[in-house]
Design a protein around this motif. Structure first.
Motif, mmCIF file in Angstrom:
data_model
loop_
_atom_site.group_PDB
_atom_site.id
_atom_site.type_symbol
_atom_site.label_atom_id
_atom_site.label_comp_id
_atom_site.label_asym_id
_atom_site.label_seq_id
_atom_site.Cartn_x
_atom_site.Cartn_y
_atom_site.Cartn_z
ATOM 1 N N VAL A 134 -7.713 4.127 -9.492
ATOM 2 C CA VAL A 134 -6.917 2.971 -9.081
ATOM 3 C C VAL A 134 -5.610 3.384 -8.408
ATOM 4 C CG1 VAL A 134 -5.598 0.973 -9.914
ATOM 5 C CG2 VAL A 134 -7.924 1.365 -10.736
ATOM 6 N N GLU A 135 -4.844 4.240 -9.027
ATOM 7 C CA GLU A 135 -3.537 4.623 -8.488
ATOM 8 C C GLU A 135 -3.665 5.288 -7.111
ATOM 9 O OE1 GLU A 135 0.302 7.307 -9.791
ATOM 10 O OE2 GLU A 135 -1.027 6.562 -11.349
ATOM 11 N N ALA A 136 -4.608 6.192 -6.977
ATOM 12 C CA ALA A 136 -4.814 6.869 -5.690
ATOM 13 C C ALA A 136 -5.289 5.890 -4.621
ATOM 14 C CB ALA A 136 -5.825 8.002 -5.845
ATOM 15 N N LEU A 137 -6.159 4.972 -4.992
ATOM 16 C CA LEU A 137 -6.647 3.987 -4.028
ATOM 17 C C LEU A 137 -5.550 3.010 -3.628
ATOM 18 C CD1 LEU A 137 -9.131 3.328 -2.442
ATOM 19 C CD2 LEU A 137 -9.937 1.931 -4.327
ATOM 20 N N GLN A 138 -4.699 2.635 -4.571
ATOM 21 C CA GLN A 138 -3.554 1.781 -4.248
ATOM 22 C C GLN A 138 -2.651 2.473 -3.231
ATOM 23 O OE1 GLN A 138 -2.070 1.243 -8.243
ATOM 24 N NE2 GLN A 138 -2.786 -0.885 -8.300
ATOM 25 N N TRP A 139 -2.440 3.764 -3.409
ATOM 26 C CA TRP A 139 -1.625 4.533 -2.471
ATOM 27 C C TRP A 139 -2.297 4.591 -1.096
ATOM 28 C CZ3 TRP A 139 -2.757 8.993 0.224
ATOM 29 C CH2 TRP A 139 -1.693 9.548 0.931
ATOM 30 N N ALA A 140 -3.607 4.866 -1.081
ATOM 31 C CA ALA A 140 -4.335 4.974 0.186
ATOM 32 C C ALA A 140 -4.344 3.651 0.947
ATOM 33 C CB ALA A 140 -5.757 5.455 -0.066
ATOM 34 N N VAL A 141 -4.473 2.545 0.242
ATOM 35 C CA VAL A 141 -4.440 1.225 0.887
ATOM 36 C C VAL A 141 -3.034 0.935 1.401
ATOM 37 C CG1 VAL A 141 -4.678 -1.266 0.492
ATOM 38 C CG2 VAL A 141 -6.428 0.300 -0.370
ATOM 39 N N ALA A 142 -2.013 1.234 0.587
ATOM 40 C CA ALA A 142 -0.625 0.993 0.998
ATOM 41 C C ALA A 142 -0.266 1.777 2.254
ATOM 42 C CB ALA A 142 0.334 1.346 -0.136
ATOM 43 N N ASN A 143 -0.845 2.946 2.405
ATOM 44 C CA ASN A 143 -0.550 3.798 3.558
ATOM 45 C C ASN A 143 -1.554 3.626 4.692
ATOM 46 O OD1 ASN A 143 1.855 5.644 2.998
ATOM 47 N ND2 ASN A 143 0.752 5.575 1.055
ATOM 48 N N LYS A 144 -2.381 2.602 4.590
ATOM 49 C CA LYS A 144 -3.355 2.253 5.627
ATOM 50 C C LYS A 144 -4.335 3.374 5.948
ATOM 51 C CE LYS A 144 -0.377 -1.275 7.743
ATOM 52 N NZ LYS A 144 0.070 -1.743 6.488
ATOM 53 N N ILE A 145 -4.626 4.183 4.935
ATOM 54 C CA ILE A 145 -5.634 5.223 5.081
ATOM 55 C C ILE A 145 -7.011 4.614 4.835
ATOM 56 C CG2 ILE A 145 -6.507 7.386 4.091
ATOM 57 C CD1 ILE A 145 -3.503 8.064 3.542
ATOM 58 N N ILE A 146 -7.054 3.680 3.892
ATOM 59 C CA ILE A 146 -8.275 2.946 3.570
ATOM 60 C C ILE A 146 -7.982 1.465 3.729
ATOM 61 C CG2 ILE A 146 -9.881 2.320 1.714
ATOM 62 C CD1 ILE A 146 -9.551 5.153 0.639
ATOM 63 N N GLY A 147 -8.860 0.748 4.418
ATOM 64 C CA GLY A 147 -8.640 -0.681 4.637
ATOM 65 C C GLY A 147 -9.792 -1.550 4.178
ATOM 66 N N GLY A 148 -10.845 -0.912 3.714
ATOM 67 C CA GLY A 148 -12.004 -1.681 3.296
ATOM 68 C C GLY A 148 -12.792 -2.196 4.481
ATOM 69 N N SER A 149 -13.867 -2.898 4.168
ATOM 70 C CA SER A 149 -14.737 -3.452 5.205
ATOM 71 C C SER A 149 -15.322 -4.760 4.697
ATOM 72 C CB SER A 149 -15.867 -2.466 5.523
ATOM 73 O OG SER A 149 -16.741 -3.004 6.483
ATOM 74 N N GLY A 150 -15.168 -5.793 5.473
ATOM 75 C CA GLY A 150 -15.705 -7.086 5.067
ATOM 76 C C GLY A 150 -15.085 -7.624 3.789
ATOM 77 N N GLY A 151 -13.815 -7.290 3.553
ATOM 78 C CA GLY A 151 -13.135 -7.760 2.351
ATOM 79 C C GLY A 151 -13.495 -7.008 1.091
ATOM 80 N N LYS A 152 -14.149 -5.865 1.250
ATOM 81 C CA LYS A 152 -14.561 -5.060 0.100
ATOM 82 C C LYS A 152 -14.145 -3.600 0.291
ATOM 83 C CE LYS A 152 -18.590 -7.814 -1.089
ATOM 84 N NZ LYS A 152 -20.031 -7.775 -1.360
ATOM 85 N N LEU A 153 -13.965 -2.932 -0.837
ATOM 86 C CA LEU A 153 -13.664 -1.499 -0.828
ATOM 87 C C LEU A 153 -14.931 -0.653 -0.943
ATOM 88 C CD1 LEU A 153 -10.610 -1.564 -3.231
ATOM 89 C CD2 LEU A 153 -10.559 -0.937 -0.819
ATOM 90 N N ASN A 154 -15.959 -1.212 -1.548
ATOM 91 C CA ASN A 154 -17.219 -0.509 -1.803
ATOM 92 C C ASN A 154 -16.996 0.796 -2.571
ATOM 93 O OD1 ASN A 154 -19.956 -0.085 -1.826
ATOM 94 N ND2 ASN A 154 -20.050 0.692 0.272
#
Length: 65
Positions: free
Chosen positions: A25-45
């Motif tokens: 969770v913490e690493a993914l929150q960081w990656a999303v905050a830094n626009k490294i991961i944005g998901g697809s179709g409203g999902k992270l998968n």
């Protein structure tokens, strides 16, 4: 590497955010905050696999950040 890793984004905007394992969770929150991961179709998968192109995109975004 001297990176600021304090940024956090909420994952609740993604339909499958409850499937994210607690250790990630913490690493993914960081990656999303830094626009490294944005998901697809409203999902992270979080239980799926990433394609070579998706990983290349994440790495390129990380390096640019």
């Amino acid at each position: 590497a001297g990176r600021d890793v304090s940024a956090r984004a909420s994952l609740t905007g993604f339909a499958d955010h409850k499937q994210v394992q607690s250790y990630a969770v913490e690493a993914l929150q960081w990656a999303v905050a830094n626009k490294i991961i944005g998901g697809s179709g409203g999902k992270l998968n979080p239980t799926g696999t990433a394609t070579r192109a998706e990983v290349a995109t994440m790495l390129a975004r990380f390096v640019k950040g």
